[in-house]
Structures are given as structure tokens and as C-alpha cells.
Design a protein around this motif. Structure first.
Motif, PDB file in Angstrom:
ATOM      1  N   ALA A  11       2.215   1.717  -3.469  1.00 15.71           N
ATOM      2  CA  ALA A  11       1.148   2.196  -4.339  1.00 15.71           C
ATOM      3  C   ALA A  11       0.859   3.671  -4.098  1.00 15.71           C
ATOM      4  O   ALA A  11       0.616   4.436  -5.043  1.00 15.71           O
ATOM      5  CB  ALA A  11      -0.118   1.367  -4.122  1.00 15.71           C
ATOM      6  N   ALA A  42      -5.698   1.731   3.479  1.00 15.33           N
ATOM      7  CA  ALA A  42      -5.078   1.895   2.161  1.00 15.33           C
ATOM      8  C   ALA A  42      -6.044   2.528   1.172  1.00 15.33           C
ATOM      9  O   ALA A  42      -5.647   3.327   0.321  1.00 15.33           O
ATOM     10  CB  ALA A  42      -4.603   0.540   1.633  1.00 15.33           C
ATOM     11  N   LEU A  85      -5.335   6.238  -1.160  1.00 10.99           N
ATOM     12  CA  LEU A  85      -5.192   5.943  -2.586  1.00 10.99           C
ATOM     13  C   LEU A  85      -6.377   6.484  -3.383  1.00 10.99           C
ATOM     14  O   LEU A  85      -6.206   6.953  -4.509  1.00 10.99           O
ATOM     15  CB  LEU A  85      -5.047   4.435  -2.797  1.00 10.99           C
ATOM     16  N   ALA A 113       0.823  -1.200   0.000  1.00  7.49           N
ATOM     17  CA  ALA A 113       0.000   0.000   0.000  1.00  7.49           C
ATOM     18  C   ALA A 113       0.862   1.256   0.000  1.00  7.49           C
ATOM     19  O   ALA A 113       0.532   2.249  -0.674  1.00  7.49           O
ATOM     20  CB  ALA A 113      -0.929  -0.005   1.214  1.00  7.49           C
ATOM     21  N   THR A 120      -6.741  -2.514  -4.302  1.00  5.84           N
ATOM     22  CA  THR A 120      -6.197  -2.560  -2.943  1.00  5.84           C
ATOM     23  C   THR A 120      -6.974  -3.452  -1.993  1.00  5.84           C
ATOM     24  O   THR A 120      -6.487  -3.745  -0.906  1.00  5.84           O
ATOM     25  CB  THR A 120      -6.178  -1.136  -2.333  1.00  5.84           C
TER      26      THR A 120
END
Length: 358
Positions: A19, A304, A308, A16, A298
Motif C-alpha cells: 500500500a 502503517a 500512509l 502495508a 489499514t
């Protein structure tokens, strides 16, 4: 058992984080590239030159003063618009995640509480009165009034039913929001039908479809400040939203004060959405689509998913606005048309993928 789970949790957290770093880098690159796109072509070096000079770094880096025309295009026109779009996209995506978790409704978005219709009513009123300068204030007041009406109606219905959680259950909240939304939409239509004249129809329609064309640094301060402060606070509630995923009873068993947390989060969503809508109008599908799209990558863990979604929402709306102002140049589309044109097929694809997996 703990020896097996710990590496998996560490791996998921590391994935995470990677990302998030990649998404942040993509967002920065998107902002720079989007500023260069327009009738007068600019380069990323031009953008960096102007920004560095405006931030007082020109002498340190040995930069000469930028051309006045280039400086005006970057600093006064394009950069505020791009940054406002990024802030609005990030905030709407975070609000969408929170609303879907609180209501346990995959179709929930930031406008579910009637906020968009309330903001539209406030905006329509000041536009027909010719007080355009008060539009952001009127939109925010309208959104806040719609929130108050929705929550009061949901709570009153709960007390009448003898609910034990203050009446603010997901179902009652959604139904109250729909009622307030329809009432505000009807009032908006009445105001337009009864009072709008000449170009006022075009102004109101453009605002209702969503646009950041008139964004200034004041817009950046309001939308960016709201997204940074309220969005960060909402994004920090990942653990509590994970608990809500399993229902109110499970959340209470995990020590979450269900009624209080729901009230606080709904008010936070409403304030953030009201601030964003006051600067951009009603831009649909961002808060609905982005959480689902990011969830595919995700999973459902909100720690997370929230950051994101914010980063991806910002990137998405910047590109959507770039398309809106360039595809039919010199004419511009309201960005809400572009988000709907992209969002509806993407949402259908996500539904189809979910059906195929199940």
C-alpha cells in the motif's frame, strides 16, 4: 499460537508495504500531472525535461535546453507550489494521527493546541504593520507561543489538581488548547478590527483561509525540510502510539515513559505544525480527515497508519490546491475553502459508516 500469528503479522506487514509503494507512486504521478495543469497546458514530458535539465542531467540524457517560458512556468511557478502543498499535506496528516493517538480524541487535529490561532495572531500583526516579508517568522513565533501557553496552562492545572503525570493529561491538554485558541482568536479579531485598512483585510482573510499561492523554493525548503525531519521522527513512534491507544496506565505497563513521551511528541507536533502553517496559513480538515480515511483501509496500527497518512495527505492537498487554482480560473480560491468543502462531507460519511458498523 505463535505459528498462527506469525503468518498473519507477515501478511499485514506485506500488505502495508504494498500500500505504501502504491501510495508513493500515486503521489509522484499526482505531482507531475498537477504541474501540467494550468492556463498554459504542459505535458509530463515538458515537466521531466525541465526538472532533468535543472538537476544537471540534461547533457547525460541528451536533452536540449528547454524553452525559457516553459522552464519558468515549471521551475519557478508551478513546481514549488505543488511540492509545498505536498509537504504541508503530509505533515498535517502525520500530526493529526499523533494528536488523535495522544489525546485519544477522534476529533483532534494539529490545531488542537491553539497553534493555528497563535500563528494567525502573529500573521495578522505583521500584515497590519505592512511587514509582509516577516509573515512566516511571525506565524511560526505565534504558533510556538501558543504551544508554550497551552502546555504551561495544562501542566499548571495538573499540579493544582495533584496529578501524578506532570499534569499533562489528554483532557487538560485539550481544554488548555481550546482556551488558548479562543484567546488568540479574540486577539486576532481585535487586531484586524482596530488596525486593518484597505487591502489588508483581503490579505489577512486569504492567509487565514490557507493558501500556497505564493510558494517559492524557500517555502519548499522550510515545509519540506520540516516534514522530512520532524515528520519522519514522529512517524517512527508507531509502537508507542499503539500503547497510548489503550490509555496511560496500559502504556506505562508496557514500559512507555508516559509523561516524557507525551511532552516530546506534543512539542514535535507543534514545531512541525508551526513550520507548515508559516508557509501555508491555516488549512483545515487535512489533519482531521486523512487519518480517519486511511484508518478505514489499514486499521489502527500506527506503523502503517503514519506513513500512509503522510502519502495520502500529500496527494490530497496537491489535488485540493489544483482545484483551488483552476475551478474558477482566472480567480483562485484559498485552498482551505476546498479542503473544507471536501472534508466536511467526507467526515460526515465516515461518521455514518462508523455508526452503521457499530
Amino acid at each position: 499460537m505463535s505459528d498462527v500469528r506469525a503468518p498473519r503479522r507477515t501478511t499485514a506487514t506485506g500488505g502495508a508495504a504494498v500500500a505504501a509503494v502504491v501510495a508513493a507512486a500515486v503521489l509522484v504521478a499526482t505531482v507531475v500531472v498537477a504541474v501540467t495543469i494550468g492556463p498554459a497546458a504542459l505535458s509530463p514530458a515538458d515537466v521531466w525535461h525541465v526538472v532533468a535539465t535543472r538537476l544537471g542531467l540534461g547533457d547525460v540524457l541528451g536533452h536540449a535546453a528547454p524553452d525559457r517560458l516553459v522552464d519558468g512556468m515549471v521551475w519557478q511557478l508551478r513546481l514549488p507550489r505543488v511540492l509545498t502543498a505536498a509537504a504541508v499535506g503530509a505533515g498535517l496528516a502525520v500530526c493529526g494521527v499523533v494528536m488523535q493517538a495522544l489525546t485519544r480524541n477522534p476529533l483532534a487535529d494539529p490545531y488542537l493546541l491553539g497553534l493555528s490561532s497563535g500563528a494567525s495572531l502573529g500573521a495578522a500583526c505583521v500584515l497590519v504593520l505592512g511587514a509582509t516579508v516577516l509573515l512566516p517568522v511571525a506565524a511560526f513565533v505565534g504558533a510556538t507561543a501558543a504551544l508554550a501557553a497551552t502546555l504551561l496552562l495544562a501542566a499548571a492545572a495538573g499540579r493544582g489538581a495533584g496529578a501524578g503525570t506532570g499534569g499533562l493529561t489528554p483532557t487538560r491538554t485539550v481544554l488548555a488548547g481550546l482556551a488558548v485558541s479562543q484567546l488568540a482568536a479574540a486577539a486576532t479579531s481585535f487586531v484586524i478590527f482596530w488596525s486593518a485598512k484597505g487591502d489588508q483585510y483581503r490579505e489577512i482573510l486569504s492567509w487565514l483561509m490557507g493558501s500556497v499561492a505564493g510558494a517559492t523554493w524557500t517555502s519548499v525548503a522550510i515545509a519540506g525540510g520540516a516534514a522530512l525531519v520532524l515528520g519522519t521522527l514522529l512517524a517512527s513512534t508507531g509502537s508507542m502510539l499503539d500503547a497510548f491507544t489503550f490509555g496511560d496506565t496500559a502504556a506505562a505497563a508496557l514500559g512507555v515513559p508516559v509523561a516524557r513521551v507525551r511532552w516530546v511528541l506534543l512539542v514535535g507536533v507543534a514545531l512541525l505544525t508551526g513550520a507548515l502553517v508559516s508557509q501555508s496559513g491555516s488549512i483545515g480538515f487535512v489533519g482531521l480527515i486523512l487519518p480517519h480515511a486511511v484508518r478505514v483501509l489499514t486499521g489502527a496500527r500506527h506503523r502503517a497508519l503514519l506513513p500512509l497518512s503522510a502519502l495520502c495527505g500529500a496527494t490530497f492537498l496537491v489535488w485540493a490546491d489544483t482545484l483551488a487554482r483552476t475551478v474558477f480560473e482566472p480567480r483562485e480560491l484559498p485552498v482551505g475553502i476546498v479542503t473544507a468543502a471536501i472534508g466536511a462531507p467526507v467526515f460526515a460519511l465516515l461518521l455514518w459508516r462508523g455508526r452503521a458498523r457499530s
